[in-house]
Scaffold this motif. Structure first.
Motif, PDB file in Angstrom:
ATOM      1  N   SER A 230       0.803  -1.223   0.000  1.00 32.21           N
ATOM      2  CA  SER A 230       0.000   0.000   0.000  1.00 32.21           C
ATOM      3  C   SER A 230       0.838   1.274   0.000  1.00 32.21           C
ATOM      4  CB  SER A 230      -0.949   0.012   1.202  1.00 32.21           C
ATOM      5  OG  SER A 230      -0.216  -0.052   2.414  1.00 32.21           O
ATOM      6  N   HIS A 231       2.128   1.169   0.368  1.00 37.17           N
ATOM      7  CA  HIS A 231       2.998   2.342   0.375  1.00 37.17           C
ATOM      8  C   HIS A 231       3.492   2.713  -1.021  1.00 37.17           C
ATOM      9  CE1 HIS A 231       5.584  -1.189   0.442  1.00 37.17           C
ATOM     10  NE2 HIS A 231       6.571  -0.440  -0.026  1.00 37.17           N
ATOM     11  N   ILE A 232       3.254   1.840  -1.998  1.00 35.90           N
ATOM     12  CA  ILE A 232       3.746   2.083  -3.363  1.00 35.90           C
ATOM     13  C   ILE A 232       2.803   3.065  -4.058  1.00 35.90           C
ATOM     14  CG2 ILE A 232       4.377   1.003  -5.557  1.00 35.90           C
ATOM     15  CD1 ILE A 232       4.785  -1.616  -3.982  1.00 35.90           C
ATOM     16  N   ARG A 233       3.354   4.145  -4.578  1.00 34.98           N
ATOM     17  CA  ARG A 233       2.546   5.234  -5.122  1.00 34.98           C
ATOM     18  C   ARG A 233       1.753   4.810  -6.350  1.00 34.98           C
ATOM     19  NH1 ARG A 233       6.318   9.746  -6.984  1.00 34.98           N
ATOM     20  NH2 ARG A 233       7.049   9.374  -4.857  1.00 34.98           N
ATOM     21  N   ASN A 234       2.352   4.040  -7.235  1.00 32.53           N
ATOM     22  CA  ASN A 234       1.708   3.653  -8.491  1.00 32.53           C
ATOM     23  C   ASN A 234       1.653   2.134  -8.597  1.00 32.53           C
ATOM     24  OD1 ASN A 234       1.622   6.460  -9.739  1.00 32.53           O
ATOM     25  ND2 ASN A 234       3.820   6.230  -9.429  1.00 32.53           N
ATOM     26  N   ILE A 235       0.443   1.581  -8.601  1.00 37.58           N
ATOM     27  CA  ILE A 235       0.243   0.139  -8.732  1.00 37.58           C
ATOM     28  C   ILE A 235      -0.660  -0.105  -9.937  1.00 37.58           C
ATOM     29  CG2 ILE A 235      -0.613  -1.961  -7.637  1.00 37.58           C
ATOM     30  CD1 ILE A 235      -0.150  -0.610  -4.926  1.00 37.58           C
ATOM     31  N   GLN A 236      -0.183  -0.912 -10.867  1.00 37.42           N
ATOM     32  CA  GLN A 236      -0.939  -1.202 -12.083  1.00 37.42           C
ATOM     33  C   GLN A 236      -1.172  -2.708 -12.187  1.00 37.42           C
ATOM     34  OE1 GLN A 236       0.429  -1.313 -16.485  1.00 37.42           O
ATOM     35  NE2 GLN A 236      -0.075   0.833 -16.121  1.00 37.42           N
ATOM     36  N   VAL A 237      -2.416  -3.094 -12.403  1.00 38.46           N
ATOM     37  CA  VAL A 237      -2.771  -4.503 -12.578  1.00 38.46           C
ATOM     38  C   VAL A 237      -3.514  -4.649 -13.892  1.00 38.46           C
ATOM     39  CG1 VAL A 237      -4.070  -6.459 -11.662  1.00 38.46           C
ATOM     40  CG2 VAL A 237      -2.900  -4.898 -10.085  1.00 38.46           C
ATOM     41  N   GLY A 238      -2.972  -5.460 -14.792  1.00 36.92           N
ATOM     42  CA  GLY A 238      -3.624  -5.696 -16.078  1.00 36.92           C
ATOM     43  C   GLY A 238      -3.862  -4.436 -16.884  1.00 36.92           C
ATOM     44  N   GLY A 239      -2.970  -3.476 -16.764  1.00 34.76           N
ATOM     45  CA  GLY A 239      -3.091  -2.242 -17.525  1.00 34.76           C
ATOM     46  C   GLY A 239      -3.916  -1.161 -16.868  1.00 34.76           C
ATOM     47  N   ARG A 240      -4.483  -1.436 -15.682  1.00 30.70           N
ATOM     48  CA  ARG A 240      -5.313  -0.454 -14.974  1.00 30.70           C
ATOM     49  C   ARG A 240      -4.654  -0.073 -13.662  1.00 30.70           C
ATOM     50  NH1 ARG A 240     -11.512  -2.218 -14.857  1.00 30.70           N
ATOM     51  NH2 ARG A 240     -11.606  -0.029 -14.152  1.00 30.70           N
ATOM     52  N   TRP A 241      -4.682   1.218 -13.362  1.00 31.13           N
ATOM     53  CA  TRP A 241      -4.075   1.710 -12.125  1.00 31.13           C
ATOM     54  C   TRP A 241      -5.027   1.520 -10.955  1.00 31.13           C
ATOM     55  CZ3 TRP A 241       0.911   2.636 -12.348  1.00 31.13           C
ATOM     56  CH2 TRP A 241       1.463   2.997 -13.572  1.00 31.13           C
ATOM     57  N   ILE A 242      -4.451   1.165  -9.793  1.00 32.92           N
ATOM     58  CA  ILE A 242      -5.225   0.961  -8.577  1.00 32.92           C
ATOM     59  C   ILE A 242      -5.117   2.201  -7.708  1.00 32.92           C
ATOM     60  CG2 ILE A 242      -5.314  -0.362  -6.429  1.00 32.92           C
ATOM     61  CD1 ILE A 242      -4.497  -2.804  -7.908  1.00 32.92           C
ATOM     62  N   ASP A 243      -6.228   2.581  -7.109  1.00 35.13           N
ATOM     63  CA  ASP A 243      -6.242   3.698  -6.166  1.00 35.13           C
ATOM     64  C   ASP A 243      -5.617   3.228  -4.854  1.00 35.13           C
ATOM     65  OD1 ASP A 243      -6.694   5.818  -4.516  1.00 35.13           O
ATOM     66  OD2 ASP A 243      -8.894   5.676  -4.549  1.00 35.13           O
ATOM     67  N   ASN A 244      -4.374   3.650  -4.586  1.00 32.64           N
ATOM     68  CA  ASN A 244      -3.702   3.164  -3.388  1.00 32.64           C
ATOM     69  C   ASN A 244      -4.009   3.982  -2.147  1.00 32.64           C
ATOM     70  OD1 ASN A 244      -2.241   5.475  -3.886  1.00 32.64           O
ATOM     71  ND2 ASN A 244      -0.239   4.516  -3.679  1.00 32.64           N
ATOM     72  N   THR A 245      -5.029   4.821  -2.227  1.00 32.41           N
ATOM     73  CA  THR A 245      -5.487   5.529  -1.020  1.00 32.41           C
ATOM     74  C   THR A 245      -6.518   4.717  -0.252  1.00 32.41           C
ATOM     75  OG1 THR A 245      -7.277   6.683  -2.209  1.00 32.41           O
ATOM     76  CG2 THR A 245      -5.108   7.734  -2.156  1.00 32.41           C
ATOM     77  N   ARG A 246      -6.928   3.580  -0.841  1.00 33.03           N
ATOM     78  CA  ARG A 246      -7.913   2.747  -0.153  1.00 33.03           C
ATOM     79  C   ARG A 246      -7.300   2.082   1.075  1.00 33.03           C
ATOM     80  NH1 ARG A 246      -9.961  -1.167  -4.783  1.00 33.03           N
ATOM     81  NH2 ARG A 246      -7.761  -1.077  -5.315  1.00 33.03           N
ATOM     82  N   THR A 247      -8.140   1.824   2.030  1.00 30.91           N
ATOM     83  CA  THR A 247      -7.674   1.147   3.245  1.00 30.91           C
ATOM     84  C   THR A 247      -8.491  -0.111   3.457  1.00 30.91           C
ATOM     85  OG1 THR A 247      -9.190   2.451   4.615  1.00 30.91           O
ATOM     86  CG2 THR A 247      -6.943   3.289   4.314  1.00 30.91           C
TER      87      THR A 247
END
Length: 247
Positions: A230-247
């Motif tokens: 969750s500390h990683i600023r940019n996370i991409q799965v299958g070409g789509r970015w994940i909102d890493n502000t979720r808890t």
């Protein structure tokens, strides 16, 4: 082969030399790039003098080739090294650490893993590493990566590609990579778990492609996985970015 070919800068040998088990580069002192592919009988590439211009060495599918350590140690300005589908190759220390190499792509093999101390100590300036499963039999048996202490601490990016049997990513094997900024996981269909505290704090980009088990857990903020990434600023799965502000 008896002369000195000072004008030749690029040499490509492919699908040939079936009767040649050893090939010397001493006749080509000004080589910048060397490509050797699908020479299945070749066991050694001989170099006895400096290849001061060599910047790129690309060797694929040479199943009998055992060592190229002398070659890269006599190439002080080598920046790019690819060794794929060469299961007999071993890394062995033959001199001072190589400081110019920046990019390395290798097929996974037990021989390379067993030379972990060499890998970590010999490539001091290595920035980018790709570990390729490459449909080899040896890569089909490995369940966890990477081994602790194996990877050079200078790495800025790491890619795991086509590691078909890997199930677990080990944080301990990455913990010392304080400069690591990007981790790519591609075509690892069985990879599902991340073991350890968390991925390196220096990571700013995690890319997961065609690795559905781990990708799904990341998308769903799985409680076993999410705290480790969750500390990683940019996370991409299958070409789509994940909102890493979720808890």
């Amino acid at each position: 082969m008896d002369g000195q070919h000072h004008s030749l800068q690029q040499l490509w040998i492919e699908n040939s030399c079936d009767s040649v088990t050893s090939f010397s580069l001493d006749s080509f002192p000004k080589l910048v790039r060397v490509y050797i592919r699908s020479c299945e009988k070749m066991e050694t590439v001989v170099v006895s003098r400096s290849l001061s211009c060599l910047q790129s060495l690309d060797i694929w599918n040479c199943k009998s080739l055992r060592s190229v350590s002398t070659l890269w140690m006599l190439a002080p300005h080598l920046k790019d090294l690819i060794l794929l589908r060469c299961p007999e190759i071993e890394f062995s220390a033959t001199g001072d650490p190589h400081s110019s190499l920046r990019n390395l792509r290798i097929s996974y093999s037990e021989k390379l893993v067993s030379s972990a101390a060499f890998m970590n100590s010999q490539f001091h300036g290595l920035s980018h590493l790709v570990i390729d499963g490459d449909e080899t039999h040896e890569s089909e048996s490995v369940k966890c990566l990477p081994k602790e202490g194996w990877l050079p601490a200078s790495l800025e990016s790491l890619e795991l590609y086509e590691m078909k049997s890997v199930e677990t990513l080990e944080c301990k094997g990455l913990a010392h990579l304080t400069s690591l900024q990007q981790l790519d996981i591609r075509d690892c269909p069985k990879l599902e778990n991340i073991e350890g505290e968390k991925l390196p704090a220096s990571l700013i980009r995690l890319i997961i492609w065609n690795s559905p088990l781990l990708g799904k857990k990341c998308q769903m903020t799985d409680p076993q996985i999410w705290p480790k990434i969750s500390h990683i600023r940019n996370i991409q799965v299958g070409g789509r970015w994940i909102d890493n502000t979720r808890t």
